[in-house]
Structures are given as C-alpha cells and as structure tokens.
Design an enzyme around this catalytic site. Structure first.
Site, PDB file in Angstrom:
ATOM      1  N   CYS A   1       0.604  -1.030  -0.335  1.00  0.00           N
ATOM      2  CA  CYS A   1      -0.082   0.093   0.200  1.00  0.00           C
ATOM      3  C   CYS A   1       0.688   0.884   0.167  1.00  0.00           C
ATOM      4  O   CYS A   1       2.298   1.067   0.384  1.00  0.00           O
ATOM      5  CB  CYS A   1      -0.869  -0.084   1.327  1.00  0.00           C
ATOM      6  SG  CYS A   1      -2.394  -1.460   1.235  1.00  0.00           S
TER       7      CYS A   1
ATOM      8  N   ARG B   1       3.868  -0.611  -4.866  1.00  0.00           N
ATOM      9  CA  ARG B   1       4.107  -0.586  -3.282  1.00  0.00           C
ATOM     10  C   ARG B   1       2.412  -1.344  -3.455  1.00  0.00           C
ATOM     11  O   ARG B   1       1.574  -2.613  -2.181  1.00  0.00           O
ATOM     12  CB  ARG B   1       3.649   0.166  -2.169  1.00  0.00           C
ATOM     13  CG  ARG B   1       5.084   0.639  -2.560  1.00  0.00           C
ATOM     14  CD  ARG B   1       4.799   1.972  -1.834  1.00  0.00           C
ATOM     15  NE  ARG B   1       4.481   2.034  -0.478  1.00  0.00           N
ATOM     16  CZ  ARG B   1       5.723   1.354   0.749  1.00  0.00           C
ATOM     17  NH1 ARG B   1       6.887   1.474   0.610  1.00  0.00           N
ATOM     18  NH2 ARG B   1       5.620   1.130   2.073  1.00  0.00           N
TER      19      ARG B   1
ATOM     20  N   TRP C   1      -2.777  -2.482  -1.358  1.00  0.00           N
ATOM     21  CA  TRP C   1      -2.555  -3.941  -2.059  1.00  0.00           C
ATOM     22  C   TRP C   1      -3.400  -5.070  -0.605  1.00  0.00           C
ATOM     23  O   TRP C   1      -2.367  -4.219   0.429  1.00  0.00           O
ATOM     24  CB  TRP C   1      -1.140  -4.153  -1.923  1.00  0.00           C
ATOM     25  CG  TRP C   1      -0.707  -5.703  -1.918  1.00  0.00           C
ATOM     26  CD1 TRP C   1      -0.270  -6.645  -3.410  1.00  0.00           C
ATOM     27  CD2 TRP C   1      -0.520  -6.679  -0.791  1.00  0.00           C
ATOM     28  NE1 TRP C   1       0.434  -7.609  -3.027  1.00  0.00           N
ATOM     29  CE2 TRP C   1      -0.002  -7.879  -1.490  1.00  0.00           C
ATOM     30  CE3 TRP C   1      -1.034  -7.107   0.423  1.00  0.00           C
ATOM     31  CZ2 TRP C   1       0.433  -9.047  -1.027  1.00  0.00           C
ATOM     32  CZ3 TRP C   1      -0.272  -8.253   0.865  1.00  0.00           C
ATOM     33  CH2 TRP C   1      -0.318  -9.596   0.774  1.00  0.00           C
TER      34      TRP C   1
ATOM     35  N   ASN D   1      -1.891   2.225   5.759  1.00  0.00           N
ATOM     36  CA  ASN D   1      -0.935   0.987   4.835  1.00  0.00           C
ATOM     37  C   ASN D   1      -0.676   0.222   6.631  1.00  0.00           C
ATOM     38  O   ASN D   1       0.210   1.029   7.368  1.00  0.00           O
ATOM     39  CB  ASN D   1       0.570   1.829   4.777  1.00  0.00           C
ATOM     40  CG  ASN D   1       1.460   0.915   4.328  1.00  0.00           C
ATOM     41  OD1 ASN D   1       2.828   1.436   4.477  1.00  0.00           O
ATOM     42  ND2 ASN D   1       0.845  -0.697   4.130  1.00  0.00           N
ATOM     43  N   GLY D   2      -1.084  -1.109   6.532  1.00  0.00           N
ATOM     44  CA  GLY D   2      -0.377  -1.286   7.517  1.00  0.00           C
ATOM     45  C   GLY D   2      -1.515  -2.911   8.213  1.00  0.00           C
ATOM     46  O   GLY D   2      -2.244  -2.859   6.898  1.00  0.00           O
TER      47      GLY D   2
ATOM     48  N   GLU E   1      17.188 -18.321  -6.987  1.00  0.00           N
ATOM     49  CA  GLU E   1      16.479 -17.376  -7.208  1.00  0.00           C
ATOM     50  C   GLU E   1      16.222 -17.212  -8.941  1.00  0.00           C
ATOM     51  O   GLU E   1      15.634 -16.381  -9.285  1.00  0.00           O
ATOM     52  CB  GLU E   1      17.971 -16.120  -7.551  1.00  0.00           C
ATOM     53  CG  GLU E   1      18.110 -14.488  -7.698  1.00  0.00           C
ATOM     54  CD  GLU E   1      16.801 -13.995  -6.990  1.00  0.00           C
ATOM     55  OE1 GLU E   1      16.286 -13.711  -6.435  1.00  0.00           O
ATOM     56  OE2 GLU E   1      16.165 -12.539  -8.262  1.00  0.00           O
TER      57      GLU E   1
ATOM     58  N   LYS F   1      12.539 -15.224 -10.221  1.00  0.00           N
ATOM     59  CA  LYS F   1      12.421 -14.904 -11.145  1.00  0.00           C
ATOM     60  C   LYS F   1      11.266 -14.781 -11.585  1.00  0.00           C
ATOM     61  O   LYS F   1      10.826 -13.958 -12.907  1.00  0.00           O
ATOM     62  CB  LYS F   1      14.228 -14.225 -12.140  1.00  0.00           C
ATOM     63  CG  LYS F   1      14.372 -13.462 -11.458  1.00  0.00           C
ATOM     64  CD  LYS F   1      14.424 -11.623 -10.449  1.00  0.00           C
ATOM     65  CE  LYS F   1      13.857 -12.092  -9.832  1.00  0.00           C
ATOM     66  NZ  LYS F   1      14.322 -10.898  -8.492  1.00  0.00           N
TER      67      LYS F   1
ATOM     68  N   GLU G   1       7.662 -15.305 -10.803  1.00  0.00           N
ATOM     69  CA  GLU G   1       6.849 -14.103 -10.160  1.00  0.00           C
ATOM     70  C   GLU G   1       6.782 -13.217 -11.592  1.00  0.00           C
ATOM     71  O   GLU G   1       5.278 -12.626 -11.342  1.00  0.00           O
ATOM     72  CB  GLU G   1       8.145 -13.465  -9.113  1.00  0.00           C
ATOM     73  CG  GLU G   1       9.474 -12.927  -9.262  1.00  0.00           C
ATOM     74  CD  GLU G   1       9.492 -12.001  -7.976  1.00  0.00           C
ATOM     75  OE1 GLU G   1       8.707 -11.605  -7.590  1.00  0.00           O
ATOM     76  OE2 GLU G   1      10.898 -11.769  -8.006  1.00  0.00           O
TER      77      GLU G   1
ATOM     78  N   HIS H   1      17.861 -37.037  -6.676  1.00  0.00           N
ATOM     79  CA  HIS H   1      16.848 -37.398  -4.569  1.00  0.00           C
ATOM     80  C   HIS H   1      15.337 -37.617  -5.032  1.00  0.00           C
ATOM     81  O   HIS H   1      15.143 -37.136  -4.097  1.00  0.00           O
ATOM     82  CB  HIS H   1      17.294 -36.952  -3.231  1.00  0.00           C
ATOM     83  CG  HIS H   1      18.848 -37.189  -3.281  1.00  0.00           C
ATOM     84  ND1 HIS H   1      19.344 -38.522  -3.090  1.00  0.00           N
ATOM     85  CD2 HIS H   1      20.280 -36.329  -3.741  1.00  0.00           C
ATOM     86  CE1 HIS H   1      20.416 -38.325  -2.603  1.00  0.00           C
ATOM     87  NE2 HIS H   1      21.076 -37.512  -3.611  1.00  0.00           N
TER      88      HIS H   1
ATOM     89  N   LYS I   1       5.854  -4.725  -3.666  1.00  0.00           N
ATOM     90  CA  LYS I   1       7.624  -4.516  -3.828  1.00  0.00           C
ATOM     91  C   LYS I   1       7.877  -4.577  -2.088  1.00  0.00           C
ATOM     92  O   LYS I   1       8.702  -5.155  -2.289  1.00  0.00           O
ATOM     93  CB  LYS I   1       7.832  -2.782  -4.313  1.00  0.00           C
ATOM     94  CG  LYS I   1       9.048  -2.672  -4.551  1.00  0.00           C
ATOM     95  CD  LYS I   1       9.607  -3.588  -5.210  1.00  0.00           C
ATOM     96  CE  LYS I   1      11.038  -3.108  -5.432  1.00  0.00           C
ATOM     97  NZ  LYS I   1      12.189  -4.141  -5.570  1.00  0.00           N
TER      98      LYS I   1
END
Ligand code: F6R
Length: 611
Positions: A2, A27, A73, A99-100, A484, A488, A491, A507, A606
């Site tokens: 947010c 955000r 968000w 925001n929170g 990583e 990438k 996402e 395995h 983000k």
C-alpha cells in the site's frame, strides 16, 4: 504494501496526488482512491491500477489544495471499490488512508458498531476513522490530532496513516507504527508519502517519522508529538538522488531498465570501498563496530525472497574466505523460532526496501537479545537502516520494478566486501584479498559484457516461453542462484519453476524430466563444473531440454546442451553476479512473450510491510 500520498499547499492537489500514486504503485495495485478537500471533501475510487482512477477522475470535478490518496495491496477485504481507501467516518467528515494491519480491528469494530457506527467496508482500516470520530463525538471540541492520538492508543497493529477532516480544512494528521511514512518539506507546501520517490519531484527535503510518532501538518509548519503528547524534535534529511533515478529512461519497463543498470549499480555499491593494493574493504558504515566485529564468532543472516538468496551466496563466501561461521535464515522463520544467540553472534539483516515486516521483526528479536545488529539496505533512512547498530548501504538508487534485480547483484557485492572486511581481520591472505578486490573492481565491465547477449537470450526465451515448468540447477555458489532464477521466472512470467542444488536431482526431482520440462543449468568452469556437466548428461539422457550457462571458451557443452549462454571468466565466488543477468533477462523476455505485466506482477507488491 500500500502506498500513501498526501498534499497540502497552494497547488491543485489532484494532479500531485495522482503523480505520487503512480510512483507508489509498485507498493500495491489492487485499487486506488483519493479524497480532496475543496468546499467539502470529495472522494474518488477505482478498482485496479492508478490509471483506472485517473480515467474515472476525468469525468468528475475534483478540486482543492489539500488531499490524501492511496494505492492498495489488499489484506483485509477483497480488492474492490468499497474496500479501497480513503475510508470515511459515518458523516463523511473524516477521511483516512492507511498502510499496515490493525490486529484488534474485529474487537474495535464490534464495540464501535454497538455505539451505532455504520461500516461500509470489510477492511481493518475503517475502524481507525470511526475510532477518531468516536473520540471527537465523546468529547466535543477535540482537535483532529488529539482525537487521532487517543484513537491510536486503542489500536494494536501497524500503521502509516494520513487523515483529514472537513472541519479542520488546513491540516493533515499523520502517524506511524512499523509502516513507513515521511513528510516532504517543499516551498509553501508539504507532502506525505510512504516512500521518498513519491515526493522527489517537488522536494528533496524530508522528515522521516519514527514509530509511535504523530505529525500535524499545517501551512504554517509541522509539529511532531509522540503518543503521550510529548513534542519531538526532528531534523530534515536531504535525499541525494534525483528524479532520473526513478524514471524509465527509454526502457519499456523499470525491470528491464534496472537489469541494464546493473553495471552502474554495482559500480556505485563498490565506489570508494575497495583498497585493491592492500586487499581491503573500507566500509564506513561498519567503522564504529569494527572492533566488535573482530570478536564475532558467528553471523546470522536474515532476509526474505531475493534478499534471502543473496544471503545464501554470502554464506559460502564468508565461510570460505573469512572463516566466519554463517547461517542464513528466512526472517519469517527466525522471528518465530527461539534462536540461540550469544554475545559472540551478530545478526545481519538484508533488505532492499528496509521496510520488510518479517525482516524488521527478526531484527528486533535480535536487538531484544542484545546482540550486534547490522544491515545491508538500499533505501536510505528506511526503518531497518535506522534500527540496526551499523550497516552498509547499496547506493543503487530506487528499485521500482517489483521483482528485485539490481538489488540482488548489489547485495552479492556487499557480501563480497564484507568477506574482505572480516576476512582481512582474520586469516585471509593479502594476495587473496588483492585478487578478490581486483575481480570485484572488474565486475561492472564484465556485467556489461553479459548484457550484450540480450538478443541471444531473447531468442532462447522464444523457444521456451510456452513451457509449463522449469528447473534451475546449480551447485555451491550457484545453488542459491538457481533458487533466485526460479523465483524470477515464476514471479514475472507465472511459469512454474523450481530451483535445486544439482546434487539433489537424483533424490527425487529428476522423475519430472521429459521433453517438455526444460532445465537451466548454471555450470561455469569452477570447482564443481565436472559434477554439473554430469548432471546435464543425466538430464539429456532422459530427454530433457537443457539451457547451459558456462564460461566463455568452454565449448564442451555445445554438443550436450540445447542452448548455451557464455559468461566471462571470474573468481568462482563472484560468478553469481554475472550468471544472474541471463536469468533475469530470460524471465523478462518470457514474461513479455506471455504478455505479463512485468513491472507489477499479479498479487505482489514491492515492499512487504505486513507479515
Ligand atoms: C523478488 C523480490 C522479493 C524481495 C523480498 C524482500 O524479486 O523482490 O522476494 O526480495 O520481498 O524485500 P526487501 O529486500 O525489500 O526486504
């Protein structure tokens, strides 16, 4: 998560708020809304990105010199207009953006409803504005700041918030608890924002709010108090980067711009920090704790997502060259364990944004135990940067693309610097120190070389973007890089991908391999190359397509792999800095071919400021 922006000044607020929202969109982008105070408060909301709000506003007359806005968000309440901020009280006098997370919102909501308050949304946020209304109606004549202060005393949770009132039309009240908030100090105007990138076009002077602080912003100035009404003296900080760092510079996407920016970003992270002839790293941010660091016997690294993976690479470096036992843990797990830490341990928190809730909580847990805390943080003045005892900034400017790219390569550089720093305090030889320093200095040039293969990687992406699944394999330094690479691709392209240490294939995972399941094998000519080559053979023997990353002039994989991408030669410990570039570009091109919103992938934000 947010983004909040607010404005009070002599200009029309709406265009300023919209510009701020566009910069904060990384955000969260489920819905957006704004409230502007003209003769009365007018509000507009829209589902989806800021553009939808902009289009909607064109059809409405919104005018005023004071306003607040929000890009969301979703946490509590599905994305939709009714849950979009700002939220208002029963009478439509008070408007609030938040925001929170308000943890005790259900209890508060029940008690407010019992007092007759009517709720319009499913959000936790809405209780805040009704609580303020309740305080004002209980004691007639309470100012907005006093009612907000009393309301916040009842709240458990996290917030960065901005609230306005039609009855006090020259004022914005803001408050912060564990969610970032700053006040931009402009010429005859003030702004409020979750991130400096939203105010940088209007001012480079900001006041960072700390936890438990309330700011009262009026045309005549800013007053800061704490929740006990005591005045707090704050100073202005100067933001030392400009707008060009927060723009696309001709690239189609921030993500691509930030991938291509890596040579410069790495150079900035290293600037002034290497003394090559002495094989030393000079880290100003660690100077005050240099002696303490000499005595640490164990380093615990915490981070989330990409920052966590950079920590895993750091672990290999620190143990191999500095001889410092290192553990890396997801911040989200560390905070709920009972970690055994003593005074010979130090905790290093890695975070691009410096605001990730789990990382911050892990850091606070370590502080409670009284151990030395360090940070690798990019966002200057962010909470994690301010809470740690000492730290090193990335200095790479804002990272806007939701997927972390340049922050990752920079974080690995910081780990290499820390390895030199701690290693030379211990047993790392001058010669090895000099070698690491020289190779590090060369990184920007080598990364540039890798970037020149963009077209080759684009072609490879065309061949594989329809795949439903992908493996990424690596060993030693490039095992975390495989994780990583998979993250990438997942996402930003939404292709399912998994990263493994190549030794793990036999395995279980190798059962998945068939002609439709490609593998990207990170196989530079290093100490584990032969093992990687054997893993590639095994995958090919089962009909799986392989894209190999290897060191230039190693033509041994040309026949074996379906596609080969070459990397310049460097020290083994630094290969992830080069090898990550093709992984980022592959993910980017696959995402473009699949028509994804690369800079703002679905469901993500983000800065993850909630648990
Ligand atoms: C992935 C990504 C995330 C972040 C994670 C931590 O591309 O961006 O996994 O790395 O959310 O964020 P920071 O570094 O801001 O703490």
């Amino acid at each position: 998560m947010c983004g909040i922006i607010g404005y009070i000044g002599k200009q029309e607020a709406v265009p300023i708020l919209l510009e701020g929202l566009r910069r904060l969109e990384y955000r969260g982008y489920d819905s957006a809304g704004l409230a502007v105070l003209g003769k009365k408060v007018k509000c507009a909301k829209a589902v989806g990105k800021v553009k939808a709000l902009e289009d909607k506003i064109k059809r409405q007359k919104l005018s005023g010199f004071l306003g607040i806005a929000h890009t969301r968000w979703a946490t509590h309440g599905a994305p939709g207009e009714k849950n979009a901020h700002p939220h208002s009280d029963c009478r439509g006098n008070l408007w609030l953006a938040h925001n929170g997370i308000i943890e005790n919102y259900q209890k508060l909501k029940k008690s407010l409803q019992a007092k007759g308050h009517k709720f319009k949304s499913e959000t936790d946020t809405e209780v805040l504005v009704h609580l303020i209304e309740e305080e004002q109606s209980k004691r007639g004549g309470l100012t907005l700041e006093e009612a907000t202060r009393r309301a916040l005393k009842k709240v458990i949770g996290t917030y960065g918030l901005a609230v306005i009132s039609a009855k006090e039309p020259q004022k914005i009240v803001v408050a912060r608890q564990s969610s970032p908030l700053l006040i931009g100090v402009g010429e005859n105007e003030y702004l409020v924002a979750s991130d400096a990138c939203a105010v940088i076009t209007r001012t480079n002077q900001v006041i960072y709010l700390d936890d438990g602080e309330i700011g009262v912003i009026e045309p005549s100035g800013v007053k800061i108090i704490n929740l006990d009404k005591e005045p707090i003296k704050k100073s202005n900080h100067i933001i030392d980067w400009d707008l060009s760092r927060a723009q696309k510079d001709g690239f189609d996407h921030f993500t691509l711009k930030e991938i291509f920016e890596q040579p410069q970003a790495i150079a900035n992270s290293l600037r002034g920090r290497l003394i090559s002839e002495d094989g030393l790293a000079k880290l100003g941010g660690l100077q005050d704790v240099e002696e303490k660091l000499r005595d640490i016997e164990r380093l615990v690294v915490v981070g989330c997502g990409t920052a966590y993976y950079s920590g895993l690479i750091g672990e290999y470096m620190l143990e191999e060259y500095a001889g410092v036992p290192t553990e890396v843990e997801y911040a989200s797990e560390f905070r709920y364990r009972k970690p055994v830490l003593d005074k010979t341990s130090a905790l290093l928190c890695v975070s691009q944004s410096g605001e990730t809730a789990d990382s911050l909580a892990a850091l606070q847990e370590a502080r409670r135990k009284g151990i030395l805390t360090l940070g690798f943080v990019n966002a200057v003045g962010s909470t994690i940067a301010r809470v740690t005892d000492a730290g090193v900034y990335n200095h790479i400017g804002p990272e806007i693309g939701v997927a972390s790219t340049k922050a990752f390569s920079s974080q690995i550089c910081l780990f290499a610097l820390l390895t030199l720093f701690l290693g030379r305090q211990r047993n790392l030889s001058l010669v090895m120190g000099q070698r690491i320093a020289r190779e590090l200095q060369n990184m920007p040039v080598l990364v540039k070389k890798v970037l020149r293969q963009d077209k080759v990687i684009q072609k490879i992406a065309r061949k594989y973007f329809k795949a439903k699944d992908f493996f990424f394999l690596g060993r030693k330094y490039n095992f975390p890089l495989a994780l990583e690479g998979a993250l990438k691709l997942k996402e930003i392209s939404y292709i399912h991908a998994e990263g493994y240490g190549a030794g793990e294939m036999k395995h279980g995972p190798i059962a998945m391999i068939d002609k439709n399941f490609p593998t990207l094998a990170i196989a530079p000519k290093d100490s584990v190359y032969e093992k990687m080559a054997a893993n590639i053979e095994e995958i090919k023997a089962r009909g799986g397509p392989v894209i190999a990353l290897t060191t230039e002039r190693n033509n041994a994989l040309n026949k074996l792999a379906d596609d080969v991408i070459f990397l310049p030669k460097t020290l083994e410990m630094l290969t992830p800095i080069l090898a990550v570039v093709p992984l980022q570009l592959l993910a980017y091109h696959c995402a473009i071919l699949k028509n994804r919103d690369v800079d703002k992938p679905r469901n993500l934000a983000k800065s993850v400021t909630v648990e």
